[in-house]
Structures are given as C-alpha cells and as structure tokens.
Design an enzyme around this catalytic site. Structure first.
Site, PDB file in Angstrom:
ATOM      1  N   LYS A  25       0.134   3.875  -2.700  1.00  0.00           N
ATOM      2  CA  LYS A  25      -0.883   4.926  -2.640  1.00  0.00           C
ATOM      3  C   LYS A  25      -0.271   6.325  -2.530  1.00  0.00           C
ATOM      4  O   LYS A  25      -0.970   7.325  -2.743  1.00  0.00           O
ATOM      5  CB  LYS A  25      -1.839   4.660  -1.486  1.00  0.00           C
ATOM      6  CG  LYS A  25      -2.661   3.368  -1.663  1.00  0.00           C
ATOM      7  CD  LYS A  25      -3.624   3.150  -0.504  1.00  0.00           C
ATOM      8  CE  LYS A  25      -4.536   1.950  -0.741  1.00  0.00           C
ATOM      9  NZ  LYS A  25      -3.883   0.665  -0.467  1.00  0.00           N
TER      10      LYS A  25
ATOM     11  N   SER B 102      -6.017   3.701   4.152  1.00  0.00           N
ATOM     12  CA  SER B 102      -5.458   2.818   3.124  1.00  0.00           C
ATOM     13  C   SER B 102      -6.553   2.059   2.397  1.00  0.00           C
ATOM     14  O   SER B 102      -6.423   0.878   2.069  1.00  0.00           O
ATOM     15  CB  SER B 102      -4.450   1.833   3.738  1.00  0.00           C
ATOM     16  OG  SER B 102      -3.636   1.259   2.731  1.00  0.00           O
TER      17      SER B 102
ATOM     18  N   SER C  58       0.773  -1.239   0.000  1.00  0.00           N
ATOM     19  CA  SER C  58       0.000   0.000   0.000  1.00  0.00           C
ATOM     20  C   SER C  58       0.808   1.296   0.000  1.00  0.00           C
ATOM     21  O   SER C  58       0.231   2.380  -0.102  1.00  0.00           O
ATOM     22  CB  SER C  58      -0.953   0.023   1.192  1.00  0.00           C
ATOM     23  OG  SER C  58      -2.044  -0.848   0.963  1.00  0.00           O
TER      24      SER C  58
ATOM     25  N   LYS D 208       3.407   6.274   4.990  1.00  0.00           N
ATOM     26  CA  LYS D 208       2.410   5.296   4.556  1.00  0.00           C
ATOM     27  C   LYS D 208       2.894   3.888   4.877  1.00  0.00           C
ATOM     28  O   LYS D 208       4.062   3.555   4.658  1.00  0.00           O
ATOM     29  CB  LYS D 208       2.161   5.418   3.048  1.00  0.00           C
ATOM     30  CG  LYS D 208       1.023   4.548   2.545  1.00  0.00           C
ATOM     31  CD  LYS D 208      -0.317   5.057   3.011  1.00  0.00           C
ATOM     32  CE  LYS D 208      -1.436   4.066   2.718  1.00  0.00           C
ATOM     33  NZ  LYS D 208      -1.375   2.866   3.612  1.00  0.00           N
TER      34      LYS D 208
END
Length: 514
Positions: A67, A122, A64, A237
């Site tokens: 992103k 997320s 993720s 993140k």
C-alpha cells in the site's frame, strides 16, 4: 622539464613511493548485526547507501506494505479533494478476514480520507476503490504500479493488485521495497498522512458508521504510548498474510540521518528486527554532506574553467548541494572515491550530463548529479554553426576563462584516429626511465596505470559520444556536437599552445578522485 617532474610526482604519489608518508587504513564497514527475518535491508534515504542487507534481492510476498506504492501513485496522479465512489467490486472482492474500513457499495470518501484509511487502517476495499478511481480498474492500476516500480529502479518485483493480498504474480524484494519507500518518504503528502497515529472518519460519510469513526495506525513503533515506540520513527507500514509472514517498512530519523528499514517474511520478530537495524545504523554510521567535504565538487564552475570547459554566457554546471554520503562513524571523507558515469537512466534530473558515484571501499555510499543549465539571458541558437577556425576562436574568446592550472592539468591526451595517448609520448618515456631507475616495481606500476587510464578513457569516450542526451542538450544551447568540441579545442590551443584532452576526458580527469 616541469611537466615531466609533475607527472613523476603524480605517479609516485599514486604508487606510494613518497618518503615519510604514512598510509592509514580506512575504518572497516560495521558488521555486528543480524536479523531473524528471511529478508531485510537498511538504507539511508538521503544517500541511498545500503548499510545492511540480507537476501535483499530475493522476492517475497509483501502483504500490505504494498500500500506504500499504492498511496504514492495515487498522490502523484489524483487531487486530495477528489471524490472516490466505492463500487461493488471494490468492497466484495476481498479475502475473508482481510483488513477493511467498513465501506459499502455506493459510499463516497475524498481521496484524502481514503489515503488515511489505506495507510493507517490498511483497508483493502479502500485500496481497490482508489485503484479504480485512479486508473479505471484494478488491473489497469497494477500496470501503473509496475511502471512506477521500474521507474524507481526496481528489478526484482512485480505487482498484481493495490492491496498486497496473496497472488503468485505479486512479490517484492527488500531492496526494491526500500527504493519504493525512499520515494514515498521524499513525498511531503505521503509523510503527512503516514506519520499520523489516528484519524477520524467524518460523520455521514459511511453508511455503516453514520456518526463517524476513529481508527488508529497499526504500526506500533509510531505510537508514543506503546512499549514498542521508537524514538525518531517517522512512519511506515505493517503487513501480514499466512504466505507473506510479518512484513514491515519503517522510516526513522536521528541527528540528520534518515533511515529506511524493510523486513520481509518475519516470524513475529519484525519489530525487534527493525529496532536492531535502526540501532545498528544510528550507532555505527554518519551522514556527511558532500558540499562540506569535497572542494572539487563544491566548486564545479571554477574547476571546469580551469580544465578548459567554459560555461560563460551559455551554460553552467552545478552539483546538487544537498547530496550526502554515508560513512562508518569512524570513517573519513578522504577515504571516499568518486567516479563519473555518463550513462544516465530515465530518472536522472533534466539537464544532468553525468552522475557522480561515491564509494567507500566496494560500498556505494552516495550519488550526485552534474547538471547543465542555461545562464540567465542566454538565447539558444545565438552561436553560428561554423567550422571556420578563426570564427570558432572568436566565439570561444567571448567566454570568460582561466589559464589551465598547472597543478591540476590533465596528463592524458585525447584519443582518436590521429592522436596518441600520453603513454606513448617522449615525456612518458623519460618518466618511465626515471621510475625504473628509482624502482622496477614503480615503472611497472606506472605503465599499468597508464594503460588502465587509456583503456578507460577510450571506452567512456565511445559511450559518451553515443549518448543522445548530449546531442539533444547541446542543440538546445545552440551548439552542434562538432562545434562545441571545436570551440573547446581551438580555445585551448590558443591559450596554451599544446593539445589537450577532449571534452569528455577533461570532465573525467578533472572530477575523478584517485
């Protein structure tokens, strides 16, 4: 005779023959750091210097942290108040147990709301919905992702979806991820969203949560009440899949130095690895503004005038005053070397004519650009296209200038079909004899130095003359390439009575630190 002595002094300084001069070794690059993850990197966001790397160009599944790139592209291409409608494909094409917001087909949210859900929660269906809104389809958005990555200088990565879910064609290296994060954390909107620790979904927005819903950032180093909180952490993140392992991107700032840490394929040590990287970086390095240390580059206009490259009423060269280099805590700016590179990439600023690369030993510790801009009130095309020597000298005389500074006068002559390098001049022959008389090794060193300068000048001159950007920008300023070179050469002849190096060699000789 003064010129001969000047050349001799320069060579002896370079070769280290000045009596009474003590050479101090530069501070070593710190190395007391290791991480458990398979891949990782620590980069200074301001200078671009890589302070630590482990398998930094090996591709890994990113999960993720993908992103970050998704958010950056959406921010750059969409308005925050635009409405995103969730399609059936967006909410129903997800892997089981993947992270979601809870949106259903037909729900609508603003781009702003979606960005918070993307980076904090997320949410994978939100990534899909943003991709469809931005590019029309998930596949089209993946093309945008690869285009943006290439624009940022990524060479070891490929993206197939906006969420980071497992795909054989979806991978990234630690270095490329640092470049992506660097661009993201230089975007104020991204930082505003990503640095938030919680966000409230407005009431009435989602069918599943008619009264609204609060969700929190997954990144534990951002939350002050968490045991893993890191002082100075700005944003980041998290990511995880079985194939990717733990992935983590984090940005932190202390004492004016802003660092990015990337951890790939971690094994439940992604937080401890990131902390170790930040502790190592903030303890062992410092950020040094170029303008405060390098008088050569902080006074570009004066130096160009001294070298015979005159901006005057036509153009002006400047260096980004915000440029910085990253050095070991005990290092000195005097140990930094710099070179000019004329082969610019597409991401170079408009008006840039060269890039300055700063190095500490073999480490690239910072970069800056020499940029040319038209001065206020100048009308492009006002200079006549003429090859007449008298007219050229008249035009050159209208540009304010200084006489060449003897201390900084270039010692090499322009190479070409009808000109010779200074290594073959009588002056150099005399110097060579003096060096031989002083020490045989000095003469050999001087000759090698001269050959290296000649070869480097010739190679860079050929590249620069081929460079289309120079032709384009000179045309915008009202000059042809031939006329511009002629103006410089004829003006120098009229002022000094001697032949000087050409435009490109003067730039390199004036600004390259040896």
């Amino acid at each position: 005779m003064k010129r001969i002595l000047s050349i001799f002094l320069c060579l002896t300084l370079i070769l280290g023959f000045c009596p009474g001069q003590t050479a101090y070794a530069a501070a070593e690059w710190p190395s007391e750091i290791s991480i458990s993850a398979d891949g990782g990197i620590l980069m200074d966001i301001n200078s671009g210097a890589v302070l630590f790397e482990k398998n930094s160009h090996e591709p890994y599944y990113p999960a993720s942290i993908t992103k970050i790139l998704t958010a950056l592209i959406v921010i750059e291409n969409c308005g925050l108040d635009e409405t995103v409608t969730f399609s059936n494909t967006a909410v129903n094409s997800l892997e089981p147990n993947s992270s979601i917001l809870g949106a259903r087909a037909g729900d609508t949210l603003s781009v702003r709301d979606c960005l918070y859900a993307l980076l904090l929660q997320s949410a994978n269906e939100v990534a899909n919905a943003l991709a469809e809104h931005c590019a029309g389809s998930i596949d089209a958005f993946a093309e945008k992702m690869n285009e943006k990555a290439a624009e940022l200088g990524c060479t070891d990565s490929h993206f197939a979806n906006p969420s980071g879910l497992n795909d054989p064609n979806h991978y990234v290296s630690a270095y490329d991820m640092a470049l992506i994060a660097k661009a993201a954390f230089n975007n104020p909107t991204f930082v505003e969203v990503d640095s938030t620790t919680y966000y409230d979904v407005p009431a009435g927005k989602l069918k599943q949560y008619p009264d609204g819903w609060r969700y929190y950032a997954h990144h534990r180093m951002l939350r002050r009440n968490d045991s893993l909180y890191y002082d100075g952490a700005i944003g980041g993140k998290t990511g995880y899949t079985l194939l990717a392992g733990n992935t983590l991107v984090t940005c932190a700032e202390r004492d004016g130095m802003k660092l990015i840490a990337v951890v790939l394929n971690g094994h439940q040590t992604h937080y401890s690895d990131t902390k170790a990287l930040f502790d190592y970086g903030f303890k062992n390095f410092k950020s040094v503004p170029v303008a405060d240390q390098d008088s050569t580059y902080s006074k570009v206009a004066d130096d160009l005038t001294i070298s015979g490259i005159f901006s005057g009423s036509a153009t002006r060269l400047t260096v980004n005053k915000n440029s910085a280099v990253t050095l070991p805590a005990d290092g000195n700016f005097s140990d930094v070397t710099s070179t000019l590179d004329y082969d610019l990439t597409d991401d170079a600023p408009d008006g840039a004519i060269a890039r300055i690369d700063y190095r500490y030993g073999d480490k690239l510790v910072g970069q800056a650009y020499l940029e040319a801009t038209l001065t206020q009130g100048y009308v492009p095309g006002a200079v006549k296209q003429s090859t007449d020597t008298a007219e050229t000298e008249t035009v050159a005389e209208t540009v304010p200038s200084k006489a060449p500074d003897k201390k900084t006068e270039p010692s090499s002559k322009k190479t070409g079909s009808n000109k010779t390098s200074w290594t073959s001049s009588p002056a150099f022959g005399i110097v060579k004899k003096v060096l031989i008389a002083a020490a045989v090794i000095g003469a050999i060193g001087g000759a090698v130095f001269g050959i290296m300068i000649y070869q480097e000048n010739k190679a860079q001159n050929e590249r620069f003359l081929r460079h289309q950007r120079r032709e384009k920008r000179l045309k915008e300023w009202g000059y042809s390439s031939t006329e511009f070179d002629m103006i410089m050469e004829e003006h120098l002849r009229s002022k000094s009575g001697i032949k000087q190096p050409g435009f490109r060699e003067r730039l390199r000789d004036r600004f390259r630190r040896r």
